[in-house]
Motif scaffolding. Structure first.
Motif, PDB file in Angstrom:
ATOM      1  N   TYR A  66       0.884  -1.172   0.000  1.00 48.60           N
ATOM      2  CA  TYR A  66       0.000   0.000   0.000  1.00 48.60           C
ATOM      3  C   TYR A  66       0.917   1.216   0.000  1.00 48.60           C
ATOM      4  CZ  TYR A  66      -3.769   3.203   1.301  1.00 48.60           C
ATOM      5  OH  TYR A  66      -4.689   4.234   1.317  1.00 48.60           O
ATOM      6  N   SER A  67       0.936   1.942  -1.115  1.00 50.93           N
ATOM      7  CA  SER A  67       1.948   2.980  -1.284  1.00 50.93           C
ATOM      8  C   SER A  67       1.552   3.907  -2.415  1.00 50.93           C
ATOM      9  CB  SER A  67       3.300   2.322  -1.614  1.00 50.93           C
ATOM     10  OG  SER A  67       4.308   3.284  -1.827  1.00 50.93           O
ATOM     11  N   PRO A  68       1.964   5.184  -2.356  1.00 56.59           N
ATOM     12  CA  PRO A  68       1.752   6.074  -3.489  1.00 56.59           C
ATOM     13  C   PRO A  68       2.720   5.746  -4.618  1.00 56.59           C
ATOM     14  CG  PRO A  68       2.912   7.228  -1.745  1.00 56.59           C
ATOM     15  CD  PRO A  68       2.560   5.882  -1.195  1.00 56.59           C
ATOM     16  N   ALA A 125       0.315   8.788 -11.565  1.00 59.41           N
ATOM     17  CA  ALA A 125      -0.755   7.969 -11.002  1.00 59.41           C
ATOM     18  C   ALA A 125      -1.143   8.430  -9.602  1.00 59.41           C
ATOM     19  CB  ALA A 125      -0.337   6.502 -10.968  1.00 59.41           C
ATOM     20  N   THR A 126      -0.245   9.156  -8.934  1.00 57.85           N
ATOM     21  CA  THR A 126      -0.544   9.696  -7.604  1.00 57.85           C
ATOM     22  C   THR A 126      -1.027  11.140  -7.702  1.00 57.85           C
ATOM     23  OG1 THR A 126       1.013   8.260  -6.465  1.00 57.85           O
ATOM     24  CG2 THR A 126       0.420  10.294  -5.353  1.00 57.85           C
ATOM     25  N   ILE A 169      -3.407   7.062  -3.383  1.00 65.78           N
ATOM     26  CA  ILE A 169      -2.596   5.925  -2.931  1.00 65.78           C
ATOM     27  C   ILE A 169      -3.145   4.679  -3.637  1.00 65.78           C
ATOM     28  CG2 ILE A 169      -1.544   4.866  -0.898  1.00 65.78           C
ATOM     29  CD1 ILE A 169      -1.510   7.931  -0.816  1.00 65.78           C
ATOM     30  N   HIS A 170      -2.275   3.710  -3.886  1.00 72.35           N
ATOM     31  CA  HIS A 170      -2.709   2.492  -4.574  1.00 72.35           C
ATOM     32  C   HIS A 170      -2.401   1.237  -3.755  1.00 72.35           C
ATOM     33  CE1 HIS A 170      -2.841   5.149  -8.105  1.00 72.35           C
ATOM     34  NE2 HIS A 170      -3.606   4.240  -8.655  1.00 72.35           N
ATOM     35  N   PHE A 171      -3.226   0.224  -3.979  1.00 74.24           N
ATOM     36  CA  PHE A 171      -2.898  -1.135  -3.561  1.00 74.24           C
ATOM     37  C   PHE A 171      -2.154  -1.786  -4.727  1.00 74.24           C
ATOM     38  CE2 PHE A 171      -6.682  -0.324  -0.917  1.00 74.24           C
ATOM     39  CZ  PHE A 171      -6.158  -0.649   0.333  1.00 74.24           C
TER      40      PHE A 171
END
Length: 368
Positions: free
Chosen positions: A100-102, A116-117, A250-252
């Protein structure tokens, strides 16, 4: 039927119609095979103390667990040693199944990740979400991520961030010369054009760096997290807005191979849980930031808007950065052209209703 019951029905049926299950079309052993036990690990780029962010990964894992009747378990933990830089490498290699992180933490790998962030003077949170989910961006980025053996799902947005904490005032562009500033993503490249010296540091190190005067300024997210980090105690001037992160997503992250191996029903559960927490994170910040801002101001924080001169200079610098990167990097150009076109259409709409309404209500509040 509740969403959880629908997911359970899909899980139990292994993708078959619910009617076939109800008709007794599957025996118990077949059901067990259709719903295998899966044990995954998720490493978060954020520490437990930043509960809004860390808690989002925990909420995702809990929803996956409950919707799968405990068959799909995800253990959440901070990045080993607090090191977030190698998280996606570990996911791609299969060392850990999820992160789990930008995406903009990977700007050094390829600046396309950063878009994407968030992008300086890019999209606000609602627009970023719309672009990702209904503007083609998620498919565009996952095609790009696949080359790094990664697959991603949106997992929340911070909203427009604050501009950060400064030990001295910024009145003109000249005040940025030599300023040692903790800033991530493409914002670092933009401000470097204005004389800033960007520094990449995790949130846990910001207080000590400001107190020890190895940093002159630092940005993190906004009032709720900044209050937890205590940054107002070591840098009194609190600037806004964080124009480099108008809506930071933020993305998984999943290893592409691990994702492809998941049963179809488990993919649906993960997608549903990610969609749920994607909206929840910003709701948390929107609910908690006002009171946190009051606490910070009561504790001595001095709110300052960035001067118009600084905003204009940064906007010009951002367009120069985008031009340079687009000329050298076809992937970046493709993503940025999509973002820019979407942004222009969004603000055509937002200026009609959203801006007019918000502007009236803000002025009405000021009148009491």
């Amino acid at each position: 039927m509740k969403r959880r019951d629908i997911l359970r029905a899909g899980l139990a049926g292994g993708g078959l119609a619910a009617g076939a299950v109800a008709a007794g079309g599957l025996a118990a052993p077949a059901l067990a095979q259709a719903a295998p036990d899966v044990r995954w690990r998720l490493h978060s780029a954020f520490p437990r103390t930043l509960d809004a962010l860390y808690g989002t990964a925990e909420l995702f894992a809990r929803q996956v667990f409950e919707a799968s009747d405990g068959r799909f378990q995800i253990e959440v933990a901070p990045a080993p040693g607090g090191e977030s830089a190698a998280l996606l490498d570990a996911v791609a290699a299969g060392t850990v199944e999820m992160a789990y992180s930008p995406a903009y933490y990977e700007v050094g790998r390829d600046p396309t990740f950063a878009l994407a962030t968030a992008a300086p003077f890019g999209l606000n949170a609602r627009q970023q979400n719309a672009w990702m989910l209904h503007g083609g961006a998620l498919d565009l980025f996952n095609e790009f991520f696949a080359r790094s053996r990664l697959y991603a799902l949106p997992g929340g947005n911070t909203g427009t961030q604050m501009g950060g904490w400064f030990r001295r005032e910024v009145k003109t562009v000249a005040d940025l010369q030599g300023l040692r500033f903790r800033i991530a993503g493409l914002g670092a490249q933009v401000l470097a054009k204005l004389g800033v010296v960007p520094r990449a540091l995790p949130g846990s190190e910001l207080y000590a760096a400001l107190e020890g005067k190895t940093l002159d300024a630092a940005e993190w997210i906004g009032p709720y997290d900044d209050d937890k980090l205590g940054l107002n105690k070591v840098a009194p001037f609190y600037y806004y807005p964080g124009f480099w992160e108008g809506g930071a997503m933020i993305h998984f992250w999943f290893g592409a191979q691990k994702w492809s191996e998941l049963p179809k029903a488990y993919k649906a559960i993960a997608q549903s849980a990610a969609a749920s927490v994607n909206g929840d994170l910003q709701a948390k910040y929107d609910a908690r930031n006002p009171e946190a801002l009051r606490r910070l101001v009561a504790g001595g924080a001095q709110l300052r808007p960035f001067p118009q001169e600084v905003m204009e200079a940064a906007f010009k610098a951002a367009n120069e950065v985008y031009g340079d990167l687009s000329a050298k990097n076809p992937d970046f150009k493709r993503a940025y052209d999509s973002l820019r076109s979407f942004r222009n259409d969004e603000y055509l709409w937002f200026q009609v209703a959203e801006y007019t309404y918000d502007n009236f209500m803000i002025r009405a509040r000021a009148r009491g």
